[in-house]
Design a protein around this motif. Sequence first.
Motif, PDB file in Angstrom:
ATOM      1  N   SER A 140       0.830  -1.205   0.000  1.00  0.00           N
ATOM      2  CA  SER A 140       0.000   0.000   0.000  1.00  0.00           C
ATOM      3  C   SER A 140       0.865   1.254   0.000  1.00  0.00           C
ATOM      4  N   VAL A 142       1.598   5.087   1.092  1.00  0.00           N
ATOM      5  CA  VAL A 142       1.282   6.016   2.171  1.00  0.00           C
ATOM      6  C   VAL A 142       1.924   7.360   1.834  1.00  0.00           C
ATOM      7  N   ALA A 175      -2.009  10.039   4.355  1.00  0.00           N
ATOM      8  CA  ALA A 175      -3.052   9.370   3.581  1.00  0.00           C
ATOM      9  C   ALA A 175      -2.602   7.971   3.185  1.00  0.00           C
ATOM     10  N   LYS A 176      -3.370   6.972   3.536  1.00  0.00           N
ATOM     11  CA  LYS A 176      -3.052   5.585   3.212  1.00  0.00           C
ATOM     12  C   LYS A 176      -3.857   5.143   1.994  1.00  0.00           C
ATOM     13  N   GLY A 177      -3.174   4.494   1.051  1.00  0.00           N
ATOM     14  CA  GLY A 177      -3.797   4.101  -0.198  1.00  0.00           C
ATOM     15  C   GLY A 177      -4.368   2.701  -0.193  1.00  0.00           C
ATOM     16  N   SER A 178      -5.133   2.413  -1.247  1.00  0.00           N
ATOM     17  CA  SER A 178      -5.799   1.117  -1.365  1.00  0.00           C
ATOM     18  C   SER A 178      -4.997   0.116  -2.193  1.00  0.00           C
ATOM     19  N   GLN A 187      -7.681   4.708  -4.432  1.00  0.00           N
ATOM     20  CA  GLN A 187      -8.180   5.606  -3.385  1.00  0.00           C
ATOM     21  C   GLN A 187      -7.175   5.699  -2.252  1.00  0.00           C
ATOM     22  N   MET A 188      -7.102   6.884  -1.661  1.00  0.00           N
ATOM     23  CA  MET A 188      -6.294   7.060  -0.452  1.00  0.00           C
ATOM     24  C   MET A 188      -6.945   8.132   0.411  1.00  0.00           C
ATOM     25  N   GLU A 249     -10.566  12.235   1.741  1.00  0.00           N
ATOM     26  CA  GLU A 249     -10.545  11.007   0.945  1.00  0.00           C
ATOM     27  C   GLU A 249     -10.349  11.406  -0.514  1.00  0.00           C
ATOM     28  N   GLU A 251      -9.720  10.038  -4.726  1.00  0.00           N
ATOM     29  CA  GLU A 251      -9.786   8.951  -5.696  1.00  0.00           C
ATOM     30  C   GLU A 251      -9.148   9.406  -7.006  1.00  0.00           C
TER      31      GLU A 251
END
Length: 295
Positions: A140, A142, A175-178, A187-188, A249, A251
């Motif tokens: 992931s 970050v 922000a942590k991503g998908s 998305q993050m 959030e 995208e």
Amino acid sequence: ASASAFAPAPSASRNTQLSALKDDLANVGKAAVVGALAFGLAQEPAQALTKSQLNELSYLQVKGTGLANRCSEVIGEDTITPKSGQKLVDMCIEPKAWAVEEEIGKAGKTEKKFVNSKVMTRQTYTLEGIEGKLDVSGGSIVFSEKEGIDYAPTTVQLPGGERVPFLFTVKDLVAKGSGGAFKPGFQMGGDFTTPSYRTGLFLDPKGRGGTTGYDMAVALPGLQSGEEGDDELFKENNKSFDVTTGRIEMEVNKVNAEESEIGGVFVATQLSDTDMGSKVPKKVLTKGIFYAKVE
């Protein structure tokens, strides 16, 4: 002894109220993102320009057009797989719509709803030049925000005429991503810090401030003669620098691998200004587009 030793203790009820709003905020953000990303904001802005096109314009060509308050458009649906140590630079976050949570009365009942609001600030509300490092762990991405023009004092107006000031910001965002690659649908999201709308040097109309100015309203000596009178002005006299937490959030919907650019939409929730502790803040929802470059 430090100056803080002589500061009055904050009101317990107000702290409880503010804490409850902070706890609520994260849930509001998550719920709002689903609707905002599904409806609207996916369309390209009118007369959008790419970063290379904007770089070709001179100062006089940009002056007075509003382009300085716009984020660049990204063309393409490629994939970029960053590595730890790389950075996101030139990040631009441009709000397109605002809403404020209000209590709406209907059929003898009241419920909280977000009401669409009109921005009153001139074209200086876009965040620009934000950058931070990228870490890839566990598959992931970050993103940790470090610097840039990462705050913008903004005011919106409710349909009834009430104006709500807030500090639009993404300070200290993590922000942590998908996933491990930037591609359409990635998305993050994460929390950021929202400082007080005004600093301690600000003086209110009575000359009271957080770190300077009078410690009471000198034009109202009658109310300062007793403890009961002073209670009515406690919040006005005792300024506080409230730091709250917001959430954003994002995208990604456009990726240009050749230029190392990504673009997409965002939804952010945060609390409005507390007027240095004298007012209960409102929840503000901001939706818009963003641009960034992987370096």
